[in-house]
Design an enzyme around this catalytic site. Structure first.
Site, mmCIF file in Angstrom:
data_model
loop_
_atom_site.group_PDB
_atom_site.id
_atom_site.type_symbol
_atom_site.label_atom_id
_atom_site.label_comp_id
_atom_site.label_asym_id
_atom_site.label_seq_id
_atom_site.Cartn_x
_atom_site.Cartn_y
_atom_site.Cartn_z
ATOM 1 N N ASP A 110 -8.626 -5.797 -5.060
ATOM 2 C CA ASP A 110 -8.391 -4.441 -4.533
ATOM 3 C C ASP A 110 -9.304 -3.448 -5.252
ATOM 4 O O ASP A 110 -9.291 -3.358 -6.471
ATOM 5 C CB ASP A 110 -6.919 -4.079 -4.744
ATOM 6 C CG ASP A 110 -6.455 -2.947 -3.851
ATOM 7 O OD1 ASP A 110 -7.187 -1.937 -3.759
ATOM 8 O OD2 ASP A 110 -5.373 -3.067 -3.259
ATOM 9 N N SER B 13 0.825 -1.197 0.000
ATOM 10 C CA SER B 13 0.000 0.000 0.000
ATOM 11 C C SER B 13 0.869 1.261 0.000
ATOM 12 O O SER B 13 1.646 1.441 -0.919
ATOM 13 C CB SER B 13 -0.968 -0.057 1.196
ATOM 14 O OG SER B 13 -2.037 0.823 1.015
ATOM 15 N N HIS C 246 -8.117 -5.011 -0.612
ATOM 16 C CA HIS C 246 -6.913 -4.320 -0.152
ATOM 17 C C HIS C 246 -6.491 -4.801 1.239
ATOM 18 O O HIS C 246 -5.314 -4.953 1.530
ATOM 19 C CB HIS C 246 -7.145 -2.814 -0.142
ATOM 20 C CG HIS C 246 -5.883 -2.041 0.032
ATOM 21 N ND1 HIS C 246 -4.946 -1.911 -0.971
ATOM 22 C CD2 HIS C 246 -5.362 -1.379 1.097
ATOM 23 C CE1 HIS C 246 -3.919 -1.204 -0.533
ATOM 24 N NE2 HIS C 246 -4.151 -0.868 0.716
#
Lengths: 352, 352
Positions: free
Chosen positions: A291, A137, A320
């Site tokens: 995601d 991320s 995610h």
């Protein structure tokens, strides 16, 4: 300085602090006595070529990577010297809440974090090359920045669930996360005494994560157990909301601002192709299939601009939030398979 | 009663009003002199079997379907009698803002809308069968409800970009839309004098739509022109934000509450399979491929429980907002192709 016991050695340690001194920022200004919090695993070898840097994600800390690290894993501390480094603003490193003026913290960029980490790595440990940089991320944003900014130093890189240049969709998503907080009168332009005064805003912030952080299929299949809870209500009001309500609002806003503007093409006057073309590391680009805001196709578009790279999609119904590792072996075995393969590539495979 | 000129004949007409009298609600209570606003196109034939009902989507009105209707289209007014009916709460039909007590409007469900529409169709026009019910988004929820509740009356049905039973993910998404409004101190538990007092909340509401209403690829390809604007900023601050800021907050909340609870299995004690099994209409289930909250796989799971149905995926880079028809012929030709085929099926194809 705002008292917040969430950011403690007890919750996130053990970690150490390295004082960078006065740290100049890309957007101007500086952070006096800027400190990076970091955790190490394993030993640096004599040739100092077994170091792995792992930068943190939004709202996360070095502690979150513990499940990624271990003797049976690719990130093996008996073989590598692993340094998990907390991004500026995350609450362990210098951040709004632990600074003298929490409501007036300067803008920090991904590039600042990576320069700060470079200073730590080189000054403190004398490391001149990195076997791997890997992060998820916002950790992926930092990974890309490492590979572009220090191409000769980074031998291998693996950005998980993140992009080199933040997308416009992602910017707007992050904006809603920020607005959830700043719309709370308790936030008061950052001038609160305690994060509890912003409890409503932090709760709404968590509610938006509930929509975008997972996947539609996660909800259809009622996979709350991946997060250790039995019901949807527990997942929302027993896990997500209290998690974010423990955090500091200004810290989250500082990280979100940085996330919105992550962009390696700042190194090349806005030319993304040129920036990604600079990368010498052997790179595996690892998006998560479900995601909702770093979808594989966005990551693949960037991967195609990176000379010595491959797309390695990770499968997680948690979207995610798969990066939390709630699926245990199912998730980590995928990560390890790719990282083992990446770590097995010869440095000679690096673009010269 | 709150003055709001957005909800006018000038903006959304021509439409007519039908007074249902005192309308009893599923959740208890009633709406005195409940009025449905509707627009008709074409003529009802003598056998009264050429009627098509088109229910509205969240925040939309009958006007939004104008691009779906025309001589060259499947919804051809020279052949069919098309009745576009505004859902209760949308601002044209009886709604919080035009009721005597805007902050104390009763809870209305999808089932209430469909019963109200049934009353209009049968009482006012003496219609006993419907050639087609077609609607998008919350219009799809009403379409499903029509087909389950009045299986003998509905010959064909086409839910576009919506579900028969709202998903948990969708419930949470809608919650964030509601929280964006209710977190505005100007909303004041619904006790405002003008929607302008809730401008900040309505803006945040629009910002969340910007994230979930389109698709990541819409932003990657910078498709603002589909909405008649040239830049991202114009799309957000020149289109989406002012659009929602013209609307009434309590109206939006009433529709959102209804949307969250759309569920045809309320007709069968929670048994979705039984409810969908009741459908006799020939049905084309038409999700949009890039829809972020009514994804095709969710719609397909329901379609498989419907006896005489087919999945017909619509392609639109605009995601859910594809239903605005900004892509013009590219979108409408797909819709027409499927609806023409559906309308060409014999009533004998209906499950008996």
């Amino acid at each position: 300085m705002i008292n917040n016991t969430f950011y403690s050695q007890e919750n996130h340690g053990p970690y150490e602090l390295y004082d960078l001194g006065d740290f100049e920022l890309e957007d101007g200004g500086k952070i006096p006595d800027c400190k990076l919090a970091y955790s190490t695993y394993g030993e640096l070898n004599e040739t100092k070529d077994n170091a792995i840097v792992v930068p943190t994600w939004f709202s996360g800390t070095s502690k979150d990577y513990e499940t990624y690290i271990g003797e049976g894993r690719a990130l093996n501390p008996t073989k590598y010297f692993i340094i998990a480094i907390n991004q500026i603003g995350n609450g362990l490193s210098t951040s709004p809440h632990n600074s003298p003026t929490p409501s007036d913290f300067p803008n920090v960029r991904i590039g600042d974090d990576v320069r700060a980490q470079y200073q730590l790595i080189t000054e403190k440990f004398g490391i001149k090359e990195l076997a791997l940089v890997v992060g998820a991320s916002m950790g992926a944003q930092q990974t890309y920045e490492w590979a572009v900014r220090y191409p000769d130093m980074v031998n291998r890189a693996a950005p998980i669930a993140g992009t080199a240049k933040n997308t416009q969709h992602d910017f707007l998503f992050t904006k809603t996360l920020m607005e959830a907080i700043t719309s709370d009168p308790g936030w008061n332009e950052g001038n609160y005494q305690s994060n509890t005064e912003v409890a409503d805003g932090l709760k709404r912030h968590a509610d938006i994560w509930a929509v975008m952080g997972l996947s539609t299929e996660f909800y259809q299949q009622e996979k709350w157990k991946l997060f250790g809870v039995e019901t949807l209500d527990e997942f929302i009001s027993g896990f997500l909301q209290p998690l974010f309500q423990m955090m500091d609002p200004n810290n989250l806003l500082a990280m979100a601002w940085k996330w919105q503007r992550g962009d390696v093409s700042r190194n090349t006057n806005g030319n993304l192709q040129e920036a990604l073309g600079r990368i010498k590391a052997k790179m595996f680009v690892m998006p998560i299939d479900e995601d909702m805001f770093f979808p594989p196709r966005d990551c693949e578009a960037e991967q195609k601009l990176i000379p010595n790279s491959e797309l390695r999609v990770i499968y997680s119904i948690a979207g995610h939030f798969g990066l939390f590792g709630g699926e245990g072996a199912y998730y980590h075995d995928q990560i390890d398979k790719h990282l083992n393969e990446l770590l097995a590539t010869s440095v000679a495979d690096k673009v010269l």
